[in-house]
Write a protein that holds these residues in place. Structure first.
Motif, PDB file in Angstrom:
ATOM      1  N   PHE A 374       0.815  -1.226   0.000  1.00  0.00           N
ATOM      2  CA  PHE A 374       0.000   0.000   0.000  1.00  0.00           C
ATOM      3  C   PHE A 374       0.845   1.270   0.000  1.00  0.00           C
ATOM      4  O   PHE A 374       2.047   1.196   0.213  1.00  0.00           O
ATOM      5  CB  PHE A 374      -0.938   0.010   1.213  1.00  0.00           C
TER       6      PHE A 374
ATOM      7  N   ALA B  83     -22.286 -19.188  14.719  1.00  0.00           N
ATOM      8  CA  ALA B  83     -21.828 -17.803  14.603  1.00  0.00           C
ATOM      9  C   ALA B  83     -20.594 -17.581  15.468  1.00  0.00           C
ATOM     10  O   ALA B  83     -19.713 -16.805  15.125  1.00  0.00           O
ATOM     11  CB  ALA B  83     -22.945 -16.857  15.025  1.00  0.00           C
TER      12      ALA B  83
ATOM     13  N   ILE C 107      -8.623 -12.063  -2.574  1.00  0.00           N
ATOM     14  CA  ILE C 107      -9.090 -11.569  -1.272  1.00  0.00           C
ATOM     15  C   ILE C 107      -8.572 -10.145  -1.060  1.00  0.00           C
ATOM     16  O   ILE C 107      -9.320  -9.197  -0.831  1.00  0.00           O
ATOM     17  CB  ILE C 107      -8.646 -12.509  -0.145  1.00  0.00           C
ATOM     18  N   ALA C 108      -7.251  -9.978  -1.228  1.00  0.00           N
ATOM     19  CA  ALA C 108      -6.664  -8.645  -1.103  1.00  0.00           C
ATOM     20  C   ALA C 108      -7.254  -7.711  -2.160  1.00  0.00           C
ATOM     21  O   ALA C 108      -7.557  -6.553  -1.876  1.00  0.00           O
ATOM     22  CB  ALA C 108      -5.151  -8.731  -1.262  1.00  0.00           C
ATOM     23  N   ARG C 112      -9.341  -4.153  -1.755  1.00  0.00           N
ATOM     24  CA  ARG C 112      -8.843  -2.873  -2.285  1.00  0.00           C
ATOM     25  C   ARG C 112      -9.802  -2.302  -3.324  1.00  0.00           C
ATOM     26  O   ARG C 112     -10.082  -1.115  -3.354  1.00  0.00           O
ATOM     27  CB  ARG C 112      -7.464  -3.072  -2.908  1.00  0.00           C
ATOM     28  N   LYS C 134     -16.456 -15.321   0.022  1.00  0.00           N
ATOM     29  CA  LYS C 134     -15.439 -14.828   0.936  1.00  0.00           C
ATOM     30  C   LYS C 134     -16.018 -13.675   1.727  1.00  0.00           C
ATOM     31  O   LYS C 134     -16.591 -12.760   1.147  1.00  0.00           O
ATOM     32  CB  LYS C 134     -14.204 -14.358   0.178  1.00  0.00           C
ATOM     33  N   GLY C 142      -8.328  -0.158   2.662  1.00  0.00           N
ATOM     34  CA  GLY C 142      -8.707  -1.312   1.842  1.00  0.00           C
ATOM     35  C   GLY C 142      -7.762  -2.483   2.053  1.00  0.00           C
ATOM     36  O   GLY C 142      -7.653  -3.385   1.220  1.00  0.00           O
ATOM     37  N   LYS C 143      -7.068  -2.449   3.207  1.00  0.00           N
ATOM     38  CA  LYS C 143      -6.159  -3.546   3.541  1.00  0.00           C
ATOM     39  C   LYS C 143      -6.927  -4.599   4.340  1.00  0.00           C
ATOM     40  O   LYS C 143      -7.680  -4.259   5.248  1.00  0.00           O
ATOM     41  CB  LYS C 143      -5.008  -2.993   4.382  1.00  0.00           C
ATOM     42  N   VAL C 144      -6.723  -5.873   3.985  1.00  0.00           N
ATOM     43  CA  VAL C 144      -7.435  -6.957   4.653  1.00  0.00           C
ATOM     44  C   VAL C 144      -6.997  -7.062   6.109  1.00  0.00           C
ATOM     45  O   VAL C 144      -5.798  -7.058   6.414  1.00  0.00           O
ATOM     46  CB  VAL C 144      -7.152  -8.304   3.945  1.00  0.00           C
ATOM     47  N   THR C 145      -7.981  -7.120   7.021  1.00  0.00           N
ATOM     48  CA  THR C 145      -7.637  -7.311   8.436  1.00  0.00           C
ATOM     49  C   THR C 145      -8.072  -8.695   8.917  1.00  0.00           C
ATOM     50  O   THR C 145      -7.589  -9.187   9.916  1.00  0.00           O
ATOM     51  CB  THR C 145      -8.332  -6.245   9.318  1.00  0.00           C
ATOM     52  N   ASN C 146      -8.984  -9.310   8.168  1.00  0.00           N
ATOM     53  CA  ASN C 146      -9.449 -10.652   8.516  1.00  0.00           C
ATOM     54  C   ASN C 146     -10.304 -11.161   7.362  1.00  0.00           C
ATOM     55  O   ASN C 146     -10.898 -10.367   6.630  1.00  0.00           O
ATOM     56  CB  ASN C 146     -10.266 -10.611   9.809  1.00  0.00           C
ATOM     57  N   PHE C 147     -10.362 -12.476   7.194  1.00  0.00           N
ATOM     58  CA  PHE C 147     -11.221 -13.013   6.123  1.00  0.00           C
ATOM     59  C   PHE C 147     -11.621 -14.444   6.424  1.00  0.00           C
ATOM     60  O   PHE C 147     -10.971 -15.133   7.208  1.00  0.00           O
ATOM     61  CB  PHE C 147     -10.493 -12.957   4.779  1.00  0.00           C
ATOM     62  N   MET C 149     -13.385 -17.961   4.230  1.00  0.00           N
ATOM     63  CA  MET C 149     -13.909 -18.505   2.971  1.00  0.00           C
ATOM     64  C   MET C 149     -14.842 -19.662   3.288  1.00  0.00           C
ATOM     65  O   MET C 149     -14.664 -20.335   4.298  1.00  0.00           O
ATOM     66  CB  MET C 149     -12.772 -18.987   2.093  1.00  0.00           C
ATOM     67  N   GLU C 231     -21.708 -14.072  10.007  1.00  0.00           N
ATOM     68  CA  GLU C 231     -21.823 -14.040  11.469  1.00  0.00           C
ATOM     69  C   GLU C 231     -20.535 -14.531  12.102  1.00  0.00           C
ATOM     70  O   GLU C 231     -20.096 -14.041  13.128  1.00  0.00           O
ATOM     71  CB  GLU C 231     -23.008 -14.894  11.916  1.00  0.00           C
ATOM     72  N   ARG C 232     -19.910 -15.505  11.439  1.00  0.00           N
ATOM     73  CA  ARG C 232     -18.684 -16.050  12.009  1.00  0.00           C
ATOM     74  C   ARG C 232     -17.570 -15.005  12.015  1.00  0.00           C
ATOM     75  O   ARG C 232     -16.802 -14.909  12.959  1.00  0.00           O
ATOM     76  CB  ARG C 232     -18.269 -17.309  11.277  1.00  0.00           C
TER      77      ARG C 232
END
Lengths: 374, 438, 295, 257
Positions: A374, B83, C107-108, C112, C134, C142-147, C149, C231-232
């Motif tokens: 970034f 959840a 994902i990234a 973004r 996802k 716009g940086k991924v902090t958690n994801f 799938m 929700e998860r």
């Protein structure tokens, strides 16, 4: 440098057969890292833990309902396919119901002239577990004596315990080197080293460890260390996976797996009562989730490893359907995240669809910001 | 076709009231200054009984079954658990229970009543962990007894004492946790009630050997449940004696549970609670499930009689033994529970197959329906080996997949289709033109 | 054994470019190519502004799909591959984009891209793609902090929706709308498995359900499935949906209803979010490269 | 005596007309959304083409998923029993029947008279059924017919990891990228389905002879994979997809007596 370990890992059956040719002893199959190997060595036997074959199979359906973990089915499948026909006995030390079925089905359908189920307590947190367990170990001792016709003296036990302790001490030394900013070994090499120690005679394993340690200390790998990762969870000897992870800009520097650090982390302390000392060692070792209640003693240990080995993130590995670990994952994730360690949860099956896992790991590494985009 | 006469159970209403009272007592315990604790159906509930007569408990499995029966609520509970990130394949009782705790909804109306402490025992991989989480979430003390000392066949002093020692430990813990003085006479009373209720339940099951069967398994579920709620309670022991007398009356007067009984079946593991109607579907074929190791042996305590048959285990009192001390009471309690049939199979599927074949023989069962229960690791343990063993013995057996507490894993259409085929192999046909409708 | 061969799942492919812009004067022309399991998109950006894009089906050969998508995006723009300074490949076939300078996960890229499409306030992005869903958390950059799938099952994905449209002989673009055209919401289909949903739907139709009702049941089942995913990971406002299913009002409306939240809408095509993100990364990486060279 | 069997399958309806154990005519039709209509149409065709006088048909038995929806039949029987009946009618020595249709795979253990001893059905996953192969052939952009043939050209075993039809599809795509020859991929796919089927059939126990019926038995690639999985040769009747309907007709004959 780790060639010998890889050779053992890939040709484990040849090794066992050679061992049988060289020694007058038998091979006994173990399904769990809690097996009291001290007693087995003292009886002049070679303990061989059956690990994953990571091959799809179609033989366990009649024996184990498919809701049980792929690992326990994979293990039974190898038995049913006769991969371990040189194994004359089997032993299960009480842990989860999944492996218990592997053991009982093995006993029902695969020829072996000896089997022993060891009632290791699940509540290791009560003081009563100690005397109870040494009592149960005495039964193993007598039973093995009967099977092998060899008297297991305290002296033999002492020697065996020291042999196992040395193996643990040496592997700890190797692990300690992984704390360095650029570890001299990959996670793959570490995984194969520990995995092979489950079925290679500790004498041989110790000798090889002693041989490589000096050069290992001064070894430089011509690869980027990248993101320092910890892997935590169920049984995991999936070399393909670790290889993939380390091929996309990261290094696995430590683990909490029964096929990894948990197996050898603590030593037997000698107080003069060898049976009690051995019992205590297993009571006190870093626990499997199924033995980790009422208190959670596993979590501080894991957090400690993350700190000591300075990891950037943790991959939580879950064998599909493994209840003990499924019961720990949620609070463990919370614990790690709240302590500043990002986590990636992955579910494992016998075979791992590399593509689906790879994208998750890649994205995880991007998230850890190993490279600034970034 | 042979038509038997039938009539509803007289004590049915009482059974319902007793069950509801149990859940309400728990809910209202505090208003009377009483104590509330939670644990499993396998818990040694006779032990906390020594804390006083105002101690009420709720056992997770039957409570979760009640949730599962209330489909809407259950779905909410399961999703609440998911959840949080819990795996969908975990024990569905545990997920229902946790969900009800998260949502703070009680299956019997009102708020989920928080326990004062958890008192559990560890029989499967999840049991010890189940209340570890409850205790953490509710910030209450937790004690769990490890009973994993093997099948009764192999019980010896070292193994028995491991359990008994933990029991003694638990008594001290209870005193420390509640600040109450422990009363051994209450413990002794509870142990006497427990051996009585569990042995009488076995008597009731024995009466079902009769043709026509006086009880069908679907009704037995609503009756054995009391033993899973409070096997140590006097009212449960008394109720079972009353029930036994009524069932005996039904046998003597050939009163059938299913008037068209033509074919006797045996099930295995907990049923899919949301779909008990499959038992009604079976009745279309004149097929009745007369019981299972689960309904007989989870609460009933049995022994092999000198003539090799299976019958209610003789209680210490029947042997003329008087319980006079805490230690004696705890030893009896441990020994008694470790002899429970629906426990032996945890160690060896062959033991379970033997017991199942014993039931087939004594209860004159024509076919076995194994519920491959994705919701319970413990009772599904070794079930495929049981299938092999039963088939090897020449007894017709079918399997169907489902889940005791997660209806999303039960496919009604496919299961009824399987039943149709199984009925054909048993050579029974639809007695009514209700074909195809479950 | 002849079967209905009309392919109702086949959605329209298209390309677009902005006549009002003149790429020639640009400092950085960056591109992103998103080769998904079902569809491929190519995006060309001029100094970080969207200039041209294409959206088409992925063939069985990713490199080829990538080339096709790119050249179609460049159609009538006067630009060729050589005019593009930096290209990032993403999506399922990201490592198979022959002309890409590097690959970054979708994902990234979706995070973004979503950041540009929905603004820096967006925190939760749900990408409902061809074969997986996802749920992504991201920060104001716009940086991924958690994801998270979805699992190894494709139930409730774009691919599933195609199969379904085909089965019911309803053009895929119309599935969403007509699924909303029901008096009362039917219970969701119990199995969203791409294959078993088929047999379940067939039996529902045999029981006399209208197509619309079956569609409704399927759409709500799909919505339901992703809700548990969201929700998860935990819902954080603002919330946006990207990917093909974002165009399916039937699923989106039900999703919003269940979550009790309205998702942000964007003037951009939701299917190009990944490619936009890739093009933005391409721009950053190009600029970094220039700096390096300058030093 | 003339009897008829109607197999109301999920995808296709089949009709078989039987006279004294000899097949007089057969017809097939897509089930569609009005199975009753399709069934009538299919029945008409069968009678026309075989010039059997409808009024001479003494008993009609339906089978298959939609057997209750079959028009003017005298009785019905589940597809498990019907398949078993049909198989022994054609091949006396068969003890194990493997029935693989578009969406379901079955293993049936039978006695000499066609009585079902035991059966297993694959649970809730397409990975053990024909639909899987169809999806994969589509991903490879070859017809299902070609797909089956292709697989025979391969000598190589590549394990297929993904079980879900849709993910397997992308796995196939990545194999294509890895420049894996199509015939090796085809074999890998068929091996995957076969191994699911074998694993399920092992539940009932595999006893010779073993017959393969159902729509998928037209696929030589699958048959080959199955033979390797079972380590024995399966027998495939001439009209494998009609076995259920035939069995129903046989049952009709028994019931008419």
């Amino acid at each position: 440098m780790f060639a010998k370990f890889f050779d053992w890992y890939e040709n484990r059956h040849d090794y066992a057969r050679e061992w049988l040719a060289k020694n007058d002893g038998k091979v006994i199959g173990c399904f769990c890292s809690y097996s009291p190997e001290e007693l087995i060595y003292a009886a002049g036997l070679l303990p061989v833990r059956v690990l994953g074959s990571h091959e799809p199979q179609d033989v366990t359906e009649p024996h184990i309902f498919s809701m049980f973990c792929p690992f326990c089915r994979d293990v039974l499948a190898q038995g049913l396919k006769g991969r371990y026909d040189y194994m004359k006995g089997i032993m299960l030390t009480q842990s989860c119901l999944h492996l218990r079925q592997t053991f009982t089905s093995w006993r029902n359908h695969i020829p072996a002239d000896y089997s022993f189920y060891l009632y290791m307590p699940n509540k290791v947190q009560t003081e009563h577990a100690r005397s109870y367990y040494s009592g149960e170990l005495t039964k193993v001792r007598m039973s093995l004596e009967e099977w092998t016709g060899r008297t297991i003296t305290d002296k033999l036990l002492q020697e065996a315990a020291e042999l196992c302790n040395e193996n643990r001490r040496l592997m700890r030394e190797v692990y300690d080197l992984r704390k360095e900013p650029d570890p001299p070994l990959t996670g793959l090499e570490a995984m194969v080293m520990v995995a092979s120690s489950f079925f290679v005679d500790k004498k041989d394993h110790n000798a090889e460890l002693r041989r490589i340690l000096p050069e290992l200390r001064s070894r430089r790998l011509d690869r980027e260390t990248g993101g320092r990762l910890m892997i935590v969870g169920s049984e995991n000897d999936d070399t393909k996976f670790v290889k993939m992870v380390e091929s996309i800009g990261s290094t696995v520097v430590v683990d909490d797996h029964c096929t990894g650090s948990r197996y050898f982390w603590n030593l037997t302390q000698f107080t003069g009562d060898i049976m009690q000392d051995i019992a205590d060692r297993y009571i006190d070792r870093p626990p499997c989730p199924t033995k980790d209640w009422e208190e959670r003693r596993r979590f501080p240990h894991i957090l400690n490893l993350a700190k000591e080995f300075n990891v950037a993130g943790v991959i939580l590995i879950q064998q599909k359907f493994c209840d003990p670990h499924e019961c720990d994952m949620v609070p463990l994730k919370e614990l790690l995240n709240s302590n500043g360690y990002p986590t990636l949860f992955l579910e494992f099956d016998v075979t791992v669809p590399a593509g689906q896992l790879r994208i998750r790991v890649e994205a995880f590494l991007e998230m850890l910001g190993v490279e600034e985009l970034f | 076709m042979a038509e038997y006469k039938t009539e509803p159970l007289k004590c049915w209403q009482k059974a319902k009231e007793l069950r509801l009272k149990y859940y309400k007592d728990y809910q209202n315990a505090r208003s009377k200054g009483g104590i509330r604790w939670t644990g499993g159906a396998w818990s040694f509930d006779a032990i906390p009984a020594g804390l006083g007569r105002d101690v009420y408990n709720i056992t997770g499995e039957p409570y979760a079954a009640s949730l599962a029966f209330a489909k809407r609520l259950s779905m909410g509970c399961l999703e609440a658990a998911e959840a949080k990130g819990w795996a969908r394949d975990l024990c569905s009782y545990m997920r229902n229970y946790w969900g009800s705790m998260y949502l703070r909804k009680y299956a019997f109306g009102g708020e989920y009543p928080d326990p004062d402490f958890c008192f559990q025992d560890h029989i499967c991989c999840s049991h010890g962990k189940w209340y570890q989480h409850v205790a953490e979430h509710k910030k209450v003390p937790y004690f769990c007894i490890d009973v994993s000392v093997g099948p009764y066949r192999d019980l010896d002093e070292n193994r028995l004492m491991f359990v008994v020692n933990q029991m003694h430990e638990s008594v001290e813990w209870l005193e420390k946790t509640t600040g109450r003085k422990y009363q051994d006479e209450l413990l002794i009373e509870a142990v006497e009630n427990e051996v009585r209720s569990t042995s009488v339940w076995a008597e009731i099951c024995c009466l079902n050997m009769a043709k026509p069967a006086p009880l069908d398994e679907k009704s037995m579920y609503s009756l054995y449940v009391h033993g899973t709620l409070a096997k140590h309670a006097k009212e449960v022991a008394d109720f079972y004696e009353e029930l036994r007398d009524e069932v005996k009356y039904r046998v003597d007067n050939h009163i059938a549970a299913v008037p068209g009984e033509k074919c006797r079946l045996m099930s295995d593991t907990q049923p899919p609670w949301g779909f008990l109607k499959i038992f009604r579907y079976l009745e279309n074929f004149g097929a009745i499930s007369v019981g299972s190791l689960y309904t007989f042996g989870l609460i009933g305590v049995w022994e092999t009689k000198p003539d090799g048959t299976w019958g209610p285990r003789t209680t210490p009192m029947q042997r003329g033994e008087r319980i006079t001390s805490r230690d004696q009471a705890l030893r009896i309690l441990a020994d008694w529970n470790l002899s429970k049939p629906e426990w032996q199979h945890f160690y060896d599927p062959n033991l379970k197959t033997e017991m199942m074949l014993q039931i087939v023989k004594q209860w004159r069962v024509d076919g076995v329906m194994l519920h491959l229960n994705r919701g319970c690791e413990g009772l599904s343990c070794g079930i495929m080996e049981n299938r092999l063993g039963i088939a090897k013995a020449g007894v017709p057996v079918m399997t169907f997949e489902g889940n005791m507490g997660d209806e999303r894993e039960f496919d009604e259409k496919r299961v009824t289709a399987r039943i149709d085929s199984f009925m054909e192999t048993l050579g029974v046909e639809m007695t009514e033109k209700t074909a195809g409708t479950a | 054994m002849s079967e209905n061969t009309k392919e109702f799942w086949r959605w329209k492919e298209y390309n677009w470019h902005d006549e009002t812009m003149d790429p020639k004067v640009a400092e950085t022309i960056s591109a992103g190519v998103d080769v998904g399991s079902v569809s491929s998109q190519a995006v060309v950006m001029v100094d970080g502004r969207l200039y041209a894009y294409s959206n088409m089906r992925t063939g069985s050969d990713s490199p080829d799909s990538a080339r096709k998508a790119m050249s179609w995006a460049l159609e009538n723009t006067g630009l060729t591959l050589d005019n593009i300074h930096y290209t990032v490949g993403t999506g399922y076939g990201r490592v198979n984009v022959p002309f890409a300078d590097r690959a970054i996960t979708e994902i990234a890229c979706h995070a973004r891209g979503g950041n540009l499409m929905y603004g820096p306030t967006v925190r939760t992005i749900l990408d409902m793609g061809g074969q997986d869903c996802k749920a992504i958390h991201c920060d104001e950059k716009g940086k991924v902090t958690n994801f998270l799938m979805n699992d190894k099952c494709a139930a409730g994905t774009g691919r599933g929706m195609e199969v379904f449209a085909d089965l019911l002989a309803v053009p895929i673009e119309e599935v969403g709308e007509s699924s909303l055209d029901v008096e009362e919401e039917p219970p969701p289909v119990s199995s969203t498995c791409v294959v078993f949903a088929k047999s379940e739907a067939s039996s529902l139709l045999r029981e006399g359900w209208s197509k619309k009702r079956v569609l409704a049941a399927y759409c709500s089942a799909m919505a339901h499935r992703v809700v548990s995913l969201l929700e998860r990971i935990g819902m954080e406002k603002d919330f946006a949906i990207t990917g093909g299913i974002a165009k399916n009002a039937g699923v989106v409306t039900r999703l919003e209803r269940e979550l009790d939240i309205t998702s942000l809408k964007s003037k951009y095509d939701t299917q190009i979010a990944g490619a936009i993100g890739a093009a933005l990364f391409a721009k950053t990486l190009m600029e970094k490269q220039r700096k390096k060279v300058a030093k | 005596m003339i009897t008829a069997g109607i197999d109301m399958g999920a995808k296709y309806i089949k009709v078989v007309l039987l006279k004294d154990g000899v097949v007089q005519g057969r017809a097939i039709a897509a089930t569609g959304f009005e199975p009753t209509a399709s069934a009538l149409e299919c029945f008409e065709r069968a009678t026309k083409e075989s010039s059997v006088d409808k009024s001479s048909i003494v008993h009609i038995t339906s089978t298959g998923a939609g057997r209750k929806a079959a028009p003017n039949v005298d009785s019905d029987i589940t597809d498990v029993s019907a398949t078993a009946k049909g198989v022994v009618h054609l091949m006396k020595g068969v003890r194990t029947v493997i029935d693989v249709g578009a969406e379901e795979g079955r293993g049936i253990k039978i006695e000499a008279d066609g009585k079902v001893v035991d059966f297993a059905v694959n649970e809730k996953c397409a990975a053990g059924a024909g639909a899987f192969a169809e999806a994969m052939s589509r991903a490879l952009e070859v017809s299902i017919g070609e797909f089956g043939q292709l697989s025979l050209k391969s000598e190589k075993t590549i394990p297929m990891n993904a079980q879900c039809a849709v993910f397997a599809e992308s796995e196939v795509v990545s194999l294509v990228h890895a420049k894996t020859p199509k015939h090796d991929i085809a074999r890998s796919v068929h091996d995957a389905i076969a191994s699911r089927i074998v694993s399920m059939v092992r539940r009932v126990g595999i006893e010779k002879e073993v017959a393969l019926v159902g729509g998928v038995s037209h696929n030589p690639g699958f048959e080959d994979s199955l033979n390797r999985g079972l380590e024995m040769q399966v027998i495939v009747p001439e009209y494998p997809e009609y076995v259920g309907a035939l069995g129903a007709a046989v049952v009709a004959c028994e019931r008419a007596k």
